[in-house]
Write a protein that holds these residues in place. Structure first.
Motif, PDB file in Angstrom:
ATOM      1  N   GLY A 244       5.299 -10.015   1.667  1.00  0.00           N
ATOM      2  CA  GLY A 244       5.337 -11.475   1.613  1.00  0.00           C
ATOM      3  C   GLY A 244       4.186 -12.079   0.835  1.00  0.00           C
ATOM      4  O   GLY A 244       4.297 -13.198   0.307  1.00  0.00           O
ATOM      5  N   ALA A 245       3.065 -11.367   0.740  1.00  0.00           N
ATOM      6  CA  ALA A 245       1.901 -11.874   0.004  1.00  0.00           C
ATOM      7  C   ALA A 245       2.182 -11.983  -1.493  1.00  0.00           C
ATOM      8  O   ALA A 245       1.434 -12.638  -2.223  1.00  0.00           O
ATOM      9  N   PHE A 246       3.255 -11.345  -1.964  1.00  0.00           N
ATOM     10  CA  PHE A 246       3.611 -11.388  -3.379  1.00  0.00           C
ATOM     11  C   PHE A 246       4.696 -12.428  -3.681  1.00  0.00           C
ATOM     12  O   PHE A 246       5.166 -12.514  -4.818  1.00  0.00           O
ATOM     13  N   ASP A 247       5.073 -13.214  -2.686  1.00  0.00           N
ATOM     14  CA  ASP A 247       6.174 -14.160  -2.860  1.00  0.00           C
ATOM     15  C   ASP A 247       5.920 -15.156  -3.980  1.00  0.00           C
ATOM     16  O   ASP A 247       6.834 -15.492  -4.748  1.00  0.00           O
ATOM     17  N   ASP A 248       4.681 -15.636  -4.090  1.00  0.00           N
ATOM     18  CA  ASP A 248       4.381 -16.636  -5.119  1.00  0.00           C
ATOM     19  C   ASP A 248       4.575 -16.090  -6.527  1.00  0.00           C
ATOM     20  O   ASP A 248       4.876 -16.845  -7.463  1.00  0.00           O
ATOM     21  N   LEU A 249       4.403 -14.790  -6.701  1.00  0.00           N
ATOM     22  CA  LEU A 249       4.580 -14.172  -8.014  1.00  0.00           C
ATOM     23  C   LEU A 249       6.044 -13.864  -8.313  1.00  0.00           C
ATOM     24  O   LEU A 249       6.385 -13.507  -9.451  1.00  0.00           O
ATOM     25  N   LYS A 250       6.890 -13.998  -7.277  1.00  0.00           N
ATOM     26  CA  LYS A 250       8.326 -13.721  -7.436  1.00  0.00           C
ATOM     27  C   LYS A 250       8.566 -12.315  -8.000  1.00  0.00           C
ATOM     28  O   LYS A 250       9.379 -12.120  -8.919  1.00  0.00           O
ATOM     29  N   ILE A 251       7.829 -11.358  -7.454  1.00  0.00           N
ATOM     30  CA  ILE A 251       8.015  -9.954  -7.841  1.00  0.00           C
ATOM     31  C   ILE A 251       8.985  -9.320  -6.850  1.00  0.00           C
ATOM     32  O   ILE A 251       8.727  -9.326  -5.641  1.00  0.00           O
ATOM     33  N   PRO A 252      10.088  -8.799  -7.317  1.00  0.00           N
ATOM     34  CA  PRO A 252      11.084  -8.242  -6.391  1.00  0.00           C
ATOM     35  C   PRO A 252      10.598  -6.945  -5.753  1.00  0.00           C
ATOM     36  O   PRO A 252       9.821  -6.188  -6.339  1.00  0.00           O
ATOM     37  N   ALA A 253      11.085  -6.707  -4.554  1.00  0.00           N
ATOM     38  CA  ALA A 253      10.807  -5.450  -3.862  1.00  0.00           C
ATOM     39  C   ALA A 253      11.977  -4.504  -4.084  1.00  0.00           C
ATOM     40  O   ALA A 253      13.129  -4.869  -3.843  1.00  0.00           O
ATOM     41  N   GLY A 254      11.672  -3.301  -4.584  1.00  0.00           N
ATOM     42  CA  GLY A 254      12.706  -2.293  -4.739  1.00  0.00           C
ATOM     43  C   GLY A 254      12.979  -1.617  -3.403  1.00  0.00           C
ATOM     44  O   GLY A 254      12.423  -2.005  -2.364  1.00  0.00           O
ATOM     45  N   SER A 255      13.815  -0.619  -3.424  1.00  0.00           N
ATOM     46  CA  SER A 255      14.159   0.079  -2.189  1.00  0.00           C
ATOM     47  C   SER A 255      12.999   0.907  -1.656  1.00  0.00           C
ATOM     48  O   SER A 255      12.948   1.250  -0.480  1.00  0.00           O
ATOM     49  N   GLY A 256      12.030   1.229  -2.532  1.00  0.00           N
ATOM     50  CA  GLY A 256      10.906   2.045  -2.103  1.00  0.00           C
ATOM     51  C   GLY A 256      11.374   3.426  -1.701  1.00  0.00           C
ATOM     52  O   GLY A 256      12.298   3.986  -2.278  1.00  0.00           O
ATOM     53  N   ASN A 257      10.749   3.971  -0.672  1.00  0.00           N
ATOM     54  CA  ASN A 257      11.148   5.290  -0.196  1.00  0.00           C
ATOM     55  C   ASN A 257      10.881   5.421   1.293  1.00  0.00           C
ATOM     56  O   ASN A 257      10.074   4.691   1.860  1.00  0.00           O
ATOM     57  N   VAL A 258      11.591   6.341   1.911  1.00  0.00           N
ATOM     58  CA  VAL A 258      11.395   6.627   3.325  1.00  0.00           C
ATOM     59  C   VAL A 258      10.489   7.852   3.430  1.00  0.00           C
ATOM     60  O   VAL A 258      10.714   8.864   2.763  1.00  0.00           O
ATOM     61  N   ILE A 259       9.462   7.752   4.228  1.00  0.00           N
ATOM     62  CA  ILE A 259       8.462   8.806   4.367  1.00  0.00           C
ATOM     63  C   ILE A 259       9.091  10.069   4.952  1.00  0.00           C
ATOM     64  O   ILE A 259       9.864   9.995   5.906  1.00  0.00           O
ATOM     65  N   PHE A 260       8.770  11.207   4.341  1.00  0.00           N
ATOM     66  CA  PHE A 260       9.228  12.465   4.913  1.00  0.00           C
ATOM     67  C   PHE A 260       8.036  13.235   5.474  1.00  0.00           C
ATOM     68  O   PHE A 260       6.887  12.983   5.121  1.00  0.00           O
ATOM     69  N   GLN A 261       8.318  14.167   6.353  1.00  0.00           N
ATOM     70  CA  GLN A 261       7.282  14.853   7.131  1.00  0.00           C
ATOM     71  C   GLN A 261       6.597  15.934   6.295  1.00  0.00           C
ATOM     72  O   GLN A 261       7.004  17.081   6.265  1.00  0.00           O
ATOM     73  N   SER A 262       5.527  15.537   5.640  1.00  0.00           N
ATOM     74  CA  SER A 262       4.762  16.459   4.810  1.00  0.00           C
ATOM     75  C   SER A 262       3.351  15.915   4.661  1.00  0.00           C
ATOM     76  O   SER A 262       3.127  14.707   4.764  1.00  0.00           O
ATOM     77  N   GLY A 263       2.386  16.804   4.413  1.00  0.00           N
ATOM     78  CA  GLY A 263       1.010  16.369   4.171  1.00  0.00           C
ATOM     79  C   GLY A 263       0.461  15.532   5.313  1.00  0.00           C
ATOM     80  O   GLY A 263       0.570  15.875   6.493  1.00  0.00           O
ATOM     81  N   ASN A 264      -0.122  14.381   4.962  1.00  0.00           N
ATOM     82  CA  ASN A 264      -0.715  13.514   5.975  1.00  0.00           C
ATOM     83  C   ASN A 264       0.304  12.966   6.954  1.00  0.00           C
ATOM     84  O   ASN A 264      -0.008  12.715   8.121  1.00  0.00           O
ATOM     85  N   ALA A 265       1.535  12.750   6.490  1.00  0.00           N
ATOM     86  CA  ALA A 265       2.567  12.203   7.376  1.00  0.00           C
ATOM     87  C   ALA A 265       2.818  13.134   8.561  1.00  0.00           C
ATOM     88  O   ALA A 265       3.000  12.687   9.696  1.00  0.00           O
ATOM     89  N   ALA A 266       2.815  14.433   8.293  1.00  0.00           N
ATOM     90  CA  ALA A 266       3.009  15.405   9.372  1.00  0.00           C
ATOM     91  C   ALA A 266       1.831  15.395  10.338  1.00  0.00           C
ATOM     92  O   ALA A 266       1.978  15.656  11.536  1.00  0.00           O
ATOM     93  N   LYS A 267       0.648  15.081   9.813  1.00  0.00           N
ATOM     94  CA  LYS A 267      -0.567  15.109  10.632  1.00  0.00           C
ATOM     95  C   LYS A 267      -0.749  13.828  11.456  1.00  0.00           C
ATOM     96  O   LYS A 267      -1.073  13.878  12.645  1.00  0.00           O
ATOM     97  N   TYR A 268      -0.532  12.674  10.817  1.00  0.00           N
ATOM     98  CA  TYR A 268      -0.868  11.408  11.456  1.00  0.00           C
ATOM     99  C   TYR A 268       0.320  10.635  12.024  1.00  0.00           C
ATOM    100  O   TYR A 268       0.130   9.709  12.817  1.00  0.00           O
ATOM    101  N   LEU A 269       1.533  10.982  11.603  1.00  0.00           N
ATOM    102  CA  LEU A 269       2.702  10.192  12.003  1.00  0.00           C
ATOM    103  C   LEU A 269       3.752  11.040  12.712  1.00  0.00           C
ATOM    104  O   LEU A 269       4.932  10.678  12.754  1.00  0.00           O
ATOM    105  N   SER A 270       3.334  12.154  13.266  1.00  0.00           N
ATOM    106  CA  SER A 270       4.280  13.107  13.850  1.00  0.00           C
ATOM    107  C   SER A 270       5.124  12.485  14.968  1.00  0.00           C
ATOM    108  O   SER A 270       6.272  12.891  15.186  1.00  0.00           O
ATOM    109  N   GLU A 271       4.583  11.496  15.671  1.00  0.00           N
ATOM    110  CA  GLU A 271       5.332  10.883  16.780  1.00  0.00           C
ATOM    111  C   GLU A 271       6.608  10.184  16.309  1.00  0.00           C
ATOM    112  O   GLU A 271       7.513   9.916  17.104  1.00  0.00           O
TER     113      GLU A 271
END
Length: 250
Positions: free
Chosen positions: A174-201
């Motif tokens: 939302g902080a980028f609304d004034d610039l009217k920059i569209p948000a793409g689909s991005g990506n969904v985090i998969f369990q690897s690297g830091n994600a496996a360590k810090y987001l395992s729950e």
């Protein structure tokens, strides 16, 4: 032509493993040993050589944080533009300097050297360690150049999930609304690297998560150069890329 790479149509470069962020979701881990960058001349020559032998439709540079070495990024994209690659993308977290003049100069250089789309990584994970103000200014500078720019957030579990990280990501977008920059689909985090360590729950136990970016080794559509020159079980600094492609076996 080697049957295993006959459908090659994309080139990727990990410009550097050095990074300005320390993100909990990073599939590469903590980047503690991330130093140096791919050789700009070797990378550009690889683009020229591959394009003379294959119809390449897209090229991407990323990292780490590639804009720690903007001259390298520019040389790679200039070669891609010269060889007629239509899609020339850069993934960046947008934080490589706090100097506004430097930020503007880099944005202009990217446009002048052929980058035609920028995917800006902004979300709850990046903004835990990366200040938002210089990223917003970088986005504004890019938009002034006419280069396409999209927000590319990382979602936890799914884009529709209402966990605290995703709610914070929506606030940051939302902080980028004034610039009217569209948000793409991005990506969904998969369990690897830091994600496996810090987001395992947030991941189901005893479930194997496949890397969504992994290539079919018997039908290589994209080649990715590591920052140390590694590619397809060989190395760009030791062997010509065309020889590597001809000799590749899964």
């Amino acid at each position: 032509m080697n049957e295993y790479v006959k459908n090659l149509n994309r080139i990727e470069f990990v410009v550097t493993m050095a990074c300005t962020g320390r993100c909990k979701h990073c599939s590469e881990g903590d980047h503690d040993s991330g130093t140096g960058h791919i050789d700009a001349d070797a990378a550009a020559n690889a683009v020229y050589d591959v394009c003379k032998n294959y119809k390449i439709e897209s090229l991407m540079t990323f990292g780490g944080e590639p804009l720690l070495y903007p001259d390298v990024v520019c040389k790679i994209h200039r070669a891609a533009k010269e060889m007629g690659i239509p899609k020339r993308d850069l993934i960046t977290n947008g934080f490589f300097s706090k100097d506004r003049q430097r930020i503007k100069e880099v944005a202009q250089a990217l446009a002048a050297n052929g980058v035609n789309r920028i995917l800006l990584s902004v979300d709850a994970f990046h903004q835990e360690t990366i200040p938002l103000e210089p990223v917003i200014y970088f986005a504004a500078c890019v938009k002034e150049t006419g280069v396409e720019i999209y927000l590319s957030p990382a979602w936890l579990v799914s884009e529709d999930d209402h966990n605290p990280y995703n709610e914070k990501t929506r606030e940051i977008i939302g902080a980028f609304d004034d610039l009217k920059i569209p948000a793409g689909s991005g990506n969904v985090i998969f369990q690897s690297g830091n994600a496996a360590k810090y987001l395992s729950e947030y991941f189901e136990e005893k479930t194997e998560y496949a890397d969504p970016y992994e290539e079919n080794p018997r039908d290589i559509r994209a080649i990715s150069f590591s920052s140390n020159g590694d590619v397809l079980d060989s190395n760009l600094y030791k062997k010509n890329i065309i020889d590597i492609l001809h000799e590749y076996r899964p």
